[in-house]
Scaffold this motif. Structure first.
Motif, PDB file in Angstrom:
ATOM      1  N   VAL A  35       0.831  -1.206   0.000  1.00  0.00           N
ATOM      2  CA  VAL A  35       0.000   0.000   0.000  1.00  0.00           C
ATOM      3  C   VAL A  35       0.867   1.258   0.000  1.00  0.00           C
ATOM      4  CG1 VAL A  35      -1.716   1.316   1.292  1.00  0.00           C
ATOM      5  CG2 VAL A  35      -1.992  -1.159   1.009  1.00  0.00           C
ATOM      6  N   ASP A  36       1.953   1.239   0.754  1.00  0.00           N
ATOM      7  CA  ASP A  36       2.859   2.399   0.770  1.00  0.00           C
ATOM      8  C   ASP A  36       3.451   2.641  -0.617  1.00  0.00           C
ATOM      9  OD1 ASP A  36       2.379   2.645   3.486  1.00  0.00           O
ATOM     10  OD2 ASP A  36       4.217   1.586   4.069  1.00  0.00           O
ATOM     11  N   ILE A  37       3.799   1.574  -1.304  1.00  0.00           N
ATOM     12  CA  ILE A  37       4.346   1.686  -2.654  1.00  0.00           C
ATOM     13  C   ILE A  37       3.285   2.239  -3.608  1.00  0.00           C
ATOM     14  CG2 ILE A  37       5.225   0.370  -4.629  1.00  0.00           C
ATOM     15  CD1 ILE A  37       6.535  -1.519  -2.510  1.00  0.00           C
ATOM     16  N   LEU A  38       2.074   1.716  -3.507  1.00  0.00           N
ATOM     17  CA  LEU A  38       0.993   2.169  -4.387  1.00  0.00           C
ATOM     18  C   LEU A  38       0.655   3.636  -4.167  1.00  0.00           C
ATOM     19  CD1 LEU A  38      -1.233  -1.007  -4.210  1.00  0.00           C
ATOM     20  CD2 LEU A  38       0.050  -0.185  -6.201  1.00  0.00           C
ATOM     21  N   VAL A  39       0.708   4.083  -2.931  1.00  0.00           N
ATOM     22  CA  VAL A  39       0.450   5.497  -2.632  1.00  0.00           C
ATOM     23  C   VAL A  39       1.500   6.368  -3.317  1.00  0.00           C
ATOM     24  CG1 VAL A  39       0.496   7.226  -0.776  1.00  0.00           C
ATOM     25  CG2 VAL A  39      -0.828   5.115  -0.494  1.00  0.00           C
ATOM     26  N   GLN A  40       2.746   5.940  -3.275  1.00  0.00           N
ATOM     27  CA  GLN A  40       3.814   6.708  -3.925  1.00  0.00           C
ATOM     28  C   GLN A  40       3.662   6.690  -5.456  1.00  0.00           C
ATOM     29  OE1 GLN A  40       6.044   8.776  -2.480  1.00  0.00           O
ATOM     30  NE2 GLN A  40       4.730   8.281  -0.740  1.00  0.00           N
ATOM     31  N   ILE A  41       3.253   5.562  -5.998  1.00  0.00           N
ATOM     32  CA  ILE A  41       3.035   5.483  -7.446  1.00  0.00           C
ATOM     33  C   ILE A  41       1.900   6.419  -7.866  1.00  0.00           C
ATOM     34  CG2 ILE A  41       2.229   3.969  -9.312  1.00  0.00           C
ATOM     35  CD1 ILE A  41       3.891   1.728  -7.955  1.00  0.00           C
ATOM     36  N   ALA A  42       0.850   6.490  -7.056  1.00  0.00           N
ATOM     37  CA  ALA A  42      -0.255   7.412  -7.349  1.00  0.00           C
ATOM     38  C   ALA A  42       0.232   8.858  -7.331  1.00  0.00           C
ATOM     39  CB  ALA A  42      -1.393   7.214  -6.353  1.00  0.00           C
ATOM     40  N   ALA A  43       1.114   9.181  -6.391  1.00  0.00           N
ATOM     41  CA  ALA A  43       1.662  10.541  -6.316  1.00  0.00           C
ATOM     42  C   ALA A  43       2.509  10.849  -7.551  1.00  0.00           C
ATOM     43  CB  ALA A  43       2.495  10.701  -5.046  1.00  0.00           C
ATOM     44  N   ILE A  44       3.281   9.878  -8.007  1.00  0.00           N
ATOM     45  CA  ILE A  44       4.101  10.050  -9.215  1.00  0.00           C
ATOM     46  C   ILE A  44       3.204  10.277 -10.424  1.00  0.00           C
ATOM     47  CG2 ILE A  44       5.650   8.852 -10.824  1.00  0.00           C
ATOM     48  CD1 ILE A  44       6.796   7.410  -8.274  1.00  0.00           C
ATOM     49  N   LYS A  45       2.184   9.446 -10.543  1.00  0.00           N
ATOM     50  CA  LYS A  45       1.254   9.566 -11.672  1.00  0.00           C
ATOM     51  C   LYS A  45       0.609  10.950 -11.695  1.00  0.00           C
ATOM     52  CE  LYS A  45      -2.805   7.262 -13.568  1.00  0.00           C
ATOM     53  NZ  LYS A  45      -3.784   6.193 -13.391  1.00  0.00           N
ATOM     54  N   SER A  46       0.198  11.428 -10.542  1.00  0.00           N
ATOM     55  CA  SER A  46      -0.419  12.755 -10.443  1.00  0.00           C
ATOM     56  C   SER A  46       0.565  13.860 -10.825  1.00  0.00           C
ATOM     57  CB  SER A  46      -0.933  12.969  -9.018  1.00  0.00           C
ATOM     58  OG  SER A  46      -1.435  14.265  -8.859  1.00  0.00           O
ATOM     59  N   ALA A  47       1.789  13.749 -10.353  1.00  0.00           N
ATOM     60  CA  ALA A  47       2.801  14.769 -10.651  1.00  0.00           C
ATOM     61  C   ALA A  47       3.124  14.820 -12.142  1.00  0.00           C
ATOM     62  CB  ALA A  47       4.070  14.493  -9.842  1.00  0.00           C
ATOM     63  N   VAL A  48       3.253  13.661 -12.775  1.00  0.00           N
ATOM     64  CA  VAL A  48       3.531  13.610 -14.209  1.00  0.00           C
ATOM     65  C   VAL A  48       2.347  14.178 -14.984  1.00  0.00           C
ATOM     66  CG1 VAL A  48       3.887  12.051 -16.174  1.00  0.00           C
ATOM     67  CG2 VAL A  48       5.180  11.727 -14.070  1.00  0.00           C
ATOM     68  N   HIS A  49       1.142  13.856 -14.542  1.00  0.00           N
ATOM     69  CA  HIS A  49      -0.058  14.367 -15.199  1.00  0.00           C
ATOM     70  C   HIS A  49      -0.099  15.899 -15.145  1.00  0.00           C
ATOM     71  CE1 HIS A  49      -4.081  13.869 -16.850  1.00  0.00           C
ATOM     72  NE2 HIS A  49      -4.494  14.777 -16.002  1.00  0.00           N
ATOM     73  N   LYS A  50       0.254  16.467 -14.004  1.00  0.00           N
ATOM     74  CA  LYS A  50       0.264  17.930 -13.868  1.00  0.00           C
ATOM     75  C   LYS A  50       1.291  18.568 -14.795  1.00  0.00           C
ATOM     76  CE  LYS A  50      -1.532  18.056  -9.186  1.00  0.00           C
ATOM     77  NZ  LYS A  50      -1.222  18.268  -7.764  1.00  0.00           N
ATOM     78  N   VAL A  51       2.443  17.949 -14.944  1.00  0.00           N
ATOM     79  CA  VAL A  51       3.453  18.460 -15.880  1.00  0.00           C
ATOM     80  C   VAL A  51       2.887  18.415 -17.292  1.00  0.00           C
ATOM     81  CG1 VAL A  51       5.711  18.022 -16.937  1.00  0.00           C
ATOM     82  CG2 VAL A  51       5.461  17.916 -14.451  1.00  0.00           C
ATOM     83  N   GLY A  52       2.249  17.302 -17.636  1.00  0.00           N
ATOM     84  CA  GLY A  52       1.648  17.167 -18.958  1.00  0.00           C
ATOM     85  C   GLY A  52       0.585  18.213 -19.217  1.00  0.00           C
ATOM     86  N   LEU A  53      -0.267  18.455 -18.235  1.00  0.00           N
ATOM     87  CA  LEU A  53      -1.301  19.481 -18.396  1.00  0.00           C
ATOM     88  C   LEU A  53      -0.695  20.859 -18.612  1.00  0.00           C
ATOM     89  CD1 LEU A  53      -4.043  18.533 -15.766  1.00  0.00           C
ATOM     90  CD2 LEU A  53      -4.257  18.525 -18.265  1.00  0.00           C
ATOM     91  N   SER A  54       0.375  21.135 -17.919  1.00  0.00           N
ATOM     92  CA  SER A  54       1.049  22.422 -18.065  1.00  0.00           C
ATOM     93  C   SER A  54       1.605  22.590 -19.479  1.00  0.00           C
ATOM     94  CB  SER A  54       2.165  22.536 -17.028  1.00  0.00           C
ATOM     95  OG  SER A  54       2.796  23.777 -17.116  1.00  0.00           O
ATOM     96  N   VAL A  55       2.242  21.552 -20.005  1.00  0.00           N
ATOM     97  CA  VAL A  55       2.778  21.610 -21.370  1.00  0.00           C
ATOM     98  C   VAL A  55       1.634  21.701 -22.379  1.00  0.00           C
ATOM     99  CG1 VAL A  55       4.116  20.365 -23.127  1.00  0.00           C
ATOM    100  CG2 VAL A  55       4.914  20.412 -20.755  1.00  0.00           C
ATOM    101  N   LEU A  56       0.567  20.951 -22.139  1.00  0.00           N
ATOM    102  CA  LEU A  56      -0.596  20.977 -23.021  1.00  0.00           C
ATOM    103  C   LEU A  56      -1.221  22.373 -23.060  1.00  0.00           C
ATOM    104  CD1 LEU A  56      -2.595  19.415 -24.816  1.00  0.00           C
ATOM    105  CD2 LEU A  56      -3.826  18.789 -22.731  1.00  0.00           C
ATOM    106  N   GLU A  57      -1.349  23.002 -21.904  1.00  0.00           N
ATOM    107  CA  GLU A  57      -1.899  24.365 -21.870  1.00  0.00           C
ATOM    108  C   GLU A  57      -0.993  25.342 -22.600  1.00  0.00           C
ATOM    109  OE1 GLU A  57      -3.516  27.813 -18.825  1.00  0.00           O
ATOM    110  OE2 GLU A  57      -2.806  25.925 -17.986  1.00  0.00           O
TER     111      GLU A  57
END
Length: 99
Positions: A43-65
């Motif tokens: 569960v600790d690993i999955l929580v960190q993976i979710a945080a990574i996914k969210s952070a990468v998504h935010k970078v992508g949204l910024s570039v997309l905008e």
């Protein structure tokens, strides 16, 4: 400021921020690797993976905008290749929003 322009990419003003965020993501990925090496709780690993996914998504949204407000807007205002840029934008949005 599209790839075709010599002025740079539309995300250029955010370049340092984007790189800082990506370096943070890189550190998070290394942290997950270490967690797996240390046989940490799933569960600790999955929580960190979710945080990574969210952070990468935010970078992508910024570039997309930036791309939309820069390259696409420029193409539409200058009536150069607006239809082509819209098609390109829609395709990248389709790719970006896939699960």
């Amino acid at each position: 400021m599209c790839a075709e322009h010599h002025h740079g990419h539309s995300y250029a003003p955010q370049r340092d921020d984007l790189l800082r965020r990506l370096k943070r993501v890189e550190g998070q990925v290394r942290g997950v690797q270490k967690m797996i090496e240390e046989d940490r709780y799933c569960v600790d690993i999955l929580v960190q993976i979710a945080a990574i996914k969210s952070a990468v998504h935010k970078v992508g949204l910024s570039v997309l905008e930036s791309h939309t407000r820069g390259c696409v807007a420029d193409a539409l205002m200058n009536a150069s290749d607006g239809e082509e840029k819209i098609d390109e934008l829609m395709e990248v949005i389709r790719q970006f929003t896939k699960s």
